[in-house]
Design an enzyme around this catalytic site. Structure first.
Site, PDB file in Angstrom:
ATOM      1  N   ARG A  21       0.775  -1.238   0.000  1.00  0.00           N
ATOM      2  CA  ARG A  21       0.000   0.000   0.000  1.00  0.00           C
ATOM      3  C   ARG A  21       0.805   1.287   0.000  1.00  0.00           C
ATOM      4  NH1 ARG A  21      -5.104  -0.178   3.751  1.00  0.00           N
ATOM      5  NH2 ARG A  21      -3.603   0.715   5.176  1.00  0.00           N
ATOM      6  N   ASP A  22       2.118   1.231   0.068  1.00  0.00           N
ATOM      7  CA  ASP A  22       2.918   2.450   0.034  1.00  0.00           C
ATOM      8  C   ASP A  22       4.228   2.205  -0.711  1.00  0.00           C
ATOM      9  OD1 ASP A  22       3.518   5.120   0.477  1.00  0.00           O
ATOM     10  OD2 ASP A  22       4.285   4.792   2.510  1.00  0.00           O
ATOM     11  N   LEU A  23       4.136   1.449  -1.802  1.00  0.00           N
ATOM     12  CA  LEU A  23       5.318   1.136  -2.591  1.00  0.00           C
ATOM     13  C   LEU A  23       5.750   2.386  -3.345  1.00  0.00           C
ATOM     14  CD1 LEU A  23       6.997  -1.419  -3.154  1.00  0.00           C
ATOM     15  CD2 LEU A  23       5.637  -1.744  -5.209  1.00  0.00           C
TER      16      LEU A  23
END
Length: 174
Positions: free
Chosen positions: A31-33
């Site tokens: 979710r925060d790549l």
């Protein structure tokens, strides 16, 4: 600015893709790549970091979030309903590819969030980085398919990147 060769940059992307393939196999959505969340070690080793927003997804294979996100890294299904899945991570992986091959440029820096969302819904995508091999650009384009089900899995992306890597070596791309 160009400390790493294209071959080294694609090797780093292979490492990130292997890590994401593992997370996908464990039903974990990052979710925060983003490039800012990659840890670079000596000898070109890369590790995925910042798992603060990661979630294990259940049978439906997606999850929601009410936390603020950096919109310009995410696909439409995320900002439409804040729905995350392995396929939304695939989209952001395409942005990471672009960031790395753009030597750290910020995606869509000339747009605000509203303009970005409108552009992406209308088919707008990041431009090909100057030093990006065509084979890697095609991988990015596959990551940015509008419909999540049309995006490849990380296992498929890994195979595509391996082919690109060997083509780069074969062509002695620098």
């Amino acid at each position: 600015r160009k400390f790493f060769s294209i071959r080294h940059l694609v090797d780093m992307m292979l490492q990130i893709c292997r890590g994401m393939k593992y997370l996908e196999s464990m039903s974990i959505v990052h979710r925060d790549l983003a490039a800012r969340n990659m840890l670079l070690f000596s000898k070109g080793m890369v590790k995925i970091g910042n798992f603060g927003q990661s979630r294990i997804v259940g049978g439906k294979r997606s999850c929601h979030s009410s936390r603020p996100i950096l919109v310009k890294w995410h696909p439409p299904e995320v900002f439409d309903g804040l729905r995350f899945s392995a396929k939304s991570d695939v989209w952001t992986f395409g942005v990471v590819l672009w960031e790395v091959l753009s030597y750290g440029s910020e995606p869509y820096q000339d747009m605000n969030n509203k303009e970005y969302m409108k552009s992406v819904r209308q088919g707008g995508r990041l431009p090909k980085p100057e030093v990006c091999p065509a084979s890697v650009q095609r991988v990015m384009e596959r990551c940015w398919m509008l419909e999540p089900e049309n995006r490849p899995s990380f296992a498929d992306l890994l195979e595509l990147l391996k082919l690109s890597y060997w083509k780069i070596i074969e062509e002695n791309y620098t």
